[in-house]
Design a protein around this motif. Structure first.
Motif, PDB file in Angstrom:
ATOM      1  N   PHE A 261       0.867  -1.190   0.000  1.00 15.99           N
ATOM      2  CA  PHE A 261       0.000   0.000   0.000  1.00 15.99           C
ATOM      3  C   PHE A 261       0.900   1.236   0.000  1.00 15.99           C
ATOM      4  N   CYS A 262       0.572   2.242  -0.822  1.00 19.03           N
ATOM      5  CA  CYS A 262       1.418   3.447  -0.883  1.00 19.03           C
ATOM      6  C   CYS A 262       0.612   4.688  -0.518  1.00 19.03           C
ATOM      7  N   ALA A 263       1.298   5.627   0.104  1.00 17.34           N
ATOM      8  CA  ALA A 263       0.641   6.898   0.423  1.00 17.34           C
ATOM      9  C   ALA A 263       1.672   8.013   0.478  1.00 17.34           C
ATOM     10  N   ASN A 264       1.175   9.194   0.840  1.00 12.46           N
ATOM     11  CA  ASN A 264       1.955  10.423   0.752  1.00 12.46           C
ATOM     12  C   ASN A 264       2.821  10.587   2.014  1.00 12.46           C
ATOM     13  N   GLY A 265       3.866   9.780   2.109  1.00 11.54           N
ATOM     14  CA  GLY A 265       4.696   9.734   3.315  1.00 11.54           C
ATOM     15  C   GLY A 265       4.161   8.670   4.254  1.00 11.54           C
ATOM     16  N   SER A 266       5.038   8.148   5.138  1.00 13.74           N
ATOM     17  CA  SER A 266       4.523   7.092   6.018  1.00 13.74           C
ATOM     18  C   SER A 266       3.599   7.679   7.086  1.00 13.74           C
ATOM     19  N   ASP A 267       3.670   8.978   7.326  1.00 10.68           N
ATOM     20  CA  ASP A 267       2.658   9.594   8.210  1.00 10.68           C
ATOM     21  C   ASP A 267       1.252   9.348   7.648  1.00 10.68           C
ATOM     22  N   ASP A 268       1.135   9.489   6.337  1.00 12.72           N
ATOM     23  CA  ASP A 268      -0.147   9.253   5.669  1.00 12.72           C
ATOM     24  C   ASP A 268      -0.559   7.774   5.813  1.00 12.72           C
ATOM     25  N   VAL A 269       0.410   6.893   5.651  1.00 12.42           N
ATOM     26  CA  VAL A 269       0.140   5.451   5.790  1.00 12.42           C
ATOM     27  C   VAL A 269      -0.349   5.160   7.214  1.00 12.42           C
ATOM     28  N   LEU A 270       0.367   5.704   8.190  1.00  8.96           N
ATOM     29  CA  LEU A 270      -0.001   5.466   9.597  1.00  8.96           C
ATOM     30  C   LEU A 270      -1.393   6.029   9.889  1.00  8.96           C
ATOM     31  N   ALA A 271      -1.687   7.194   9.303  1.00  9.38           N
ATOM     32  CA  ALA A 271      -3.014   7.791   9.504  1.00  9.38           C
ATOM     33  C   ALA A 271      -4.108   6.854   8.991  1.00  9.38           C
ATOM     34  N   PHE A 272      -3.917   6.311   7.771  1.00 17.31           N
ATOM     35  CA  PHE A 272      -4.920   5.389   7.225  1.00 17.31           C
ATOM     36  C   PHE A 272      -5.057   4.138   8.104  1.00 17.31           C
TER      37      PHE A 272
ATOM     38  N   ILE B  98       1.139  -5.305  10.143  1.00 20.06           N
ATOM     39  CA  ILE B  98       1.365  -4.282   9.105  1.00 20.06           C
ATOM     40  C   ILE B  98       2.729  -3.662   9.374  1.00 20.06           C
ATOM     41  N   VAL B  99       3.583  -3.666   8.364  1.00 21.38           N
ATOM     42  CA  VAL B  99       4.897  -3.023   8.510  1.00 21.38           C
ATOM     43  C   VAL B  99       4.916  -1.781   7.623  1.00 21.38           C
ATOM     44  N   THR B 100       5.223  -0.628   8.211  1.00 23.20           N
ATOM     45  CA  THR B 100       5.288   0.604   7.415  1.00 23.20           C
ATOM     46  C   THR B 100       6.739   1.037   7.240  1.00 23.20           C
ATOM     47  N   GLN B 101       7.048   1.554   6.066  1.00 17.41           N
ATOM     48  CA  GLN B 101       8.391   2.061   5.772  1.00 17.41           C
ATOM     49  C   GLN B 101       8.274   3.373   4.993  1.00 17.41           C
ATOM     50  N   THR B 102       9.407   4.010   4.753  1.00 17.68           N
ATOM     51  CA  THR B 102       9.376   5.337   4.138  1.00 17.68           C
ATOM     52  C   THR B 102      10.550   5.547   3.178  1.00 17.68           C
ATOM     53  N   PHE B 103      10.374   6.495   2.269  1.00 21.75           N
ATOM     54  CA  PHE B 103      11.479   6.937   1.403  1.00 21.75           C
ATOM     55  C   PHE B 103      12.216   8.137   2.019  1.00 21.75           C
ATOM     56  N   SER B 104      11.788   8.563   3.204  1.00 24.46           N
ATOM     57  CA  SER B 104      12.282   9.836   3.750  1.00 24.46           C
ATOM     58  C   SER B 104      13.647   9.755   4.414  1.00 24.46           C
ATOM     59  N   LYS B 105      14.080   8.571   4.821  1.00 20.50           N
ATOM     60  CA  LYS B 105      15.304   8.487   5.634  1.00 20.50           C
ATOM     61  C   LYS B 105      16.436   7.879   4.796  1.00 20.50           C
TER      62      LYS B 105
ATOM     63  N   GLY C 246       5.512   6.962   1.350  1.00 19.95           N
ATOM     64  CA  GLY C 246       5.650   5.918   2.346  1.00 19.95           C
ATOM     65  C   GLY C 246       4.810   4.729   1.918  1.00 19.95           C
ATOM     66  N   TYR C 247       5.009   3.588   2.564  1.00 15.15           N
ATOM     67  CA  TYR C 247       4.251   2.409   2.155  1.00 15.15           C
ATOM     68  C   TYR C 247       4.075   1.449   3.326  1.00 15.15           C
ATOM     69  N   ALA C 248       3.119   0.545   3.144  1.00 14.28           N
ATOM     70  CA  ALA C 248       2.893  -0.506   4.134  1.00 14.28           C
ATOM     71  C   ALA C 248       2.975  -1.847   3.427  1.00 14.28           C
ATOM     72  N   ILE C 249       3.488  -2.844   4.148  1.00 18.42           N
ATOM     73  CA  ILE C 249       3.507  -4.222   3.661  1.00 18.42           C
ATOM     74  C   ILE C 249       2.620  -5.028   4.606  1.00 18.42           C
ATOM     75  N   ALA C 250       1.668  -5.744   4.032  1.00 13.94           N
ATOM     76  CA  ALA C 250       0.747  -6.526   4.865  1.00 13.94           C
ATOM     77  C   ALA C 250       0.007  -7.542   3.993  1.00 13.94           C
ATOM     78  N   HIS C 251      -0.811  -8.344   4.642  1.00 16.18           N
ATOM     79  CA  HIS C 251      -1.680  -9.308   3.964  1.00 16.18           C
ATOM     80  C   HIS C 251      -2.580  -8.559   2.969  1.00 16.18           C
ATOM     81  N   PRO C 252      -2.868  -9.172   1.786  1.00 15.08           N
ATOM     82  CA  PRO C 252      -3.681  -8.473   0.783  1.00 15.08           C
ATOM     83  C   PRO C 252      -5.032  -7.970   1.306  1.00 15.08           C
ATOM     84  N   ALA C 253      -5.623  -8.669   2.273  1.00 14.05           N
ATOM     85  CA  ALA C 253      -6.931  -8.213   2.788  1.00 14.05           C
ATOM     86  C   ALA C 253      -6.781  -6.866   3.501  1.00 14.05           C
ATOM     87  N   LEU C 254      -5.687  -6.712   4.244  1.00 14.66           N
ATOM     88  CA  LEU C 254      -5.447  -5.425   4.916  1.00 14.66           C
ATOM     89  C   LEU C 254      -5.141  -4.336   3.893  1.00 14.66           C
TER      90      LEU C 254
END
Ligand code: PMP
Length: 351
Positions: free
Chosen positions: A81-92, A203-210, A220-228
């Motif tokens: 799953f991808c979003a606008n920074g991992s802050d965005d991922v964590l928010a979702f 759910i594991v979240t990572q970022t391109f920021s560091k 930023g992005y999350a790696i998880a089971h397809p259902a999540l």
């Protein structure tokens, strides 16, 4: 505040980002950015053709970027799953899996955005004290019966739990999600991404920021089971299906494919971190054993606020958190050799 802001948001206390002052040129060691530029491949893809294509919307399925991340992390695109920074991922994640009135547990000393998200989404937050030595006690989360978010390595401590501990936490809370925020994982010895195959609640979240030198790109992005991942996309597409713009998609996809370039950057930062630990210890600083691109340090004589201000007056920015348990400490991002030399010169003068 205007009279129009909805009642439920009136007491929000926003996250305080690290300062970005413009009054002079600072040696910036306060927001854990990389001292290195992004991969040269980023420059290549952000070309005239890409810019001329901006009349079209970005791809709402994010297939190019998800594919590039999947390839680099050895997972499937359906796990990304991808979003606008991992802050965005964590928010979702917090909005979607905790929900209004739902639960979330996190360490008392951790990324200070988690309580802000909890507040924004009406989630009941439980803070679990770190041990006296600032480590996360995994047993405290065993069968806790709440959703969990843990930064691993943790920030601002820099300390990292082994995957076995995360595995026990995920296994003992099968009816709740366990979010592992791996913003700093590339500076640490291991990642929990492989565990996502086994645990449908992880759910594991990572970022391109560091480590990937792209904090300004916001990916930023999350790696998880397809259902999540499907759940997260349901929320994303109910909010902003174009949340990652076309330039970011191109740049991040090119960057993540350049593993060699970033491995060199990470090696240089870890090398500088270890040298920094030795130099700080020589100056009698107490430190936690950082597995990140920053160190968390405390001087026995000079208080952290005075140190922070003295460094700032000398053109060096570090981070001080006026928060319980950590107000005696400074978080110092690892810069390049020149930046660290400037930091130590200012510190020596100050002490
Ligand atoms: N998690 C942690 C622990 C962080 O320190 C940060 C950076 N402040 C983030 C997540 C968010 O990073 P970004 O939104 O830039 O991906």
């Amino acid at each position: 505040m205007s009279k129009f802001l909805a009642h439920e948001y009136q007491s929000l206390v926003p996250y305080t980002p690290g300062e970005q002052p413009k009054d002079r040129t600072y040696v910036k060691l306060n927001t854990n950015e990389s001292p290195f530029p992004p991969s040269p491949r980023v420059l290549q893809v952000l070309n005239r053709q890409k810019i001329e294509g901006l009349n079209l919307y970005s791809d709402p399925t994010l297939s190019e970027l998800r594919g590039a991340i999947a390839k680099a992390l050895d997972v499937k695109a359906e796990n990304v799953f991808c979003a606008n920074g991992s802050d965005d991922v964590l928010a979702f994640c917090i909005m979607g899996f905790c929900g209004r009135g739902g639960s979330l547990a996190c360490p008392d000393v951790s990324y200070s955005f988690y309580p802000v998200f909890a507040d924004l989404f009406g989630v009941q937050l439980t803070t679990v004290p770190l041990r006296e030595n600032y480590t996360v006690c995994p047993e405290d989360y065993s069968h806790i019966g709440k959703n969990i978010v843990i930064a691993n390595p943790n920030a601002p401590t820099g300390l990292c739990l082994p995957p076995e501990d995360i595995e026990r936490i995920a296994a003992s809370n099968p009816d709740h999600v366990v979010i592992i925020d791996e913003a700093y994982v590339d500076f640490a010895p291991w990642s929990c991404v492989p565990l996502t195959e086994k645990y449908p609640n992880l759910i594991v979240t990572q970022t391109f920021s560091k480590s990937r030198s792209l904090a300004g790109l916001r990916v930023g992005y999350a790696i998880a089971h397809p259902a999540l991942i499907d759940d997260l996309n349901r929320l994303r597409c109910s909010f902003n299906p174009y949340n990652v713009n076309a330039l970011s998609i191109a740049a991040a996809s090119a960057a993540i494919a350049d593993a060699d370039y970033y491995a060199d950057c990470v090696r240089a930062i870890i090398n500088e971190r270890e040298k920094t630990k030795v130099r700080l210890a020589d100056m009698r600083f107490a430190m936690l054993d950082s597995q990140t691109n920053f160190v968390f340090a405390k001087h026995p004589r000079m208080d952290a606020r005075t140190l922070y201000q003295g460094l700032r007056d000398r053109g060096v920015l570090v981070r001080h958190f006026a928060a319980p348990r950590i107000d005696g400490w400074l978080r110092i991002s690892i810069g390049n050799q020149q930046q660290m030399d400037a930091f130590f010169a200012a510190l020596e003068e100050l002490l």
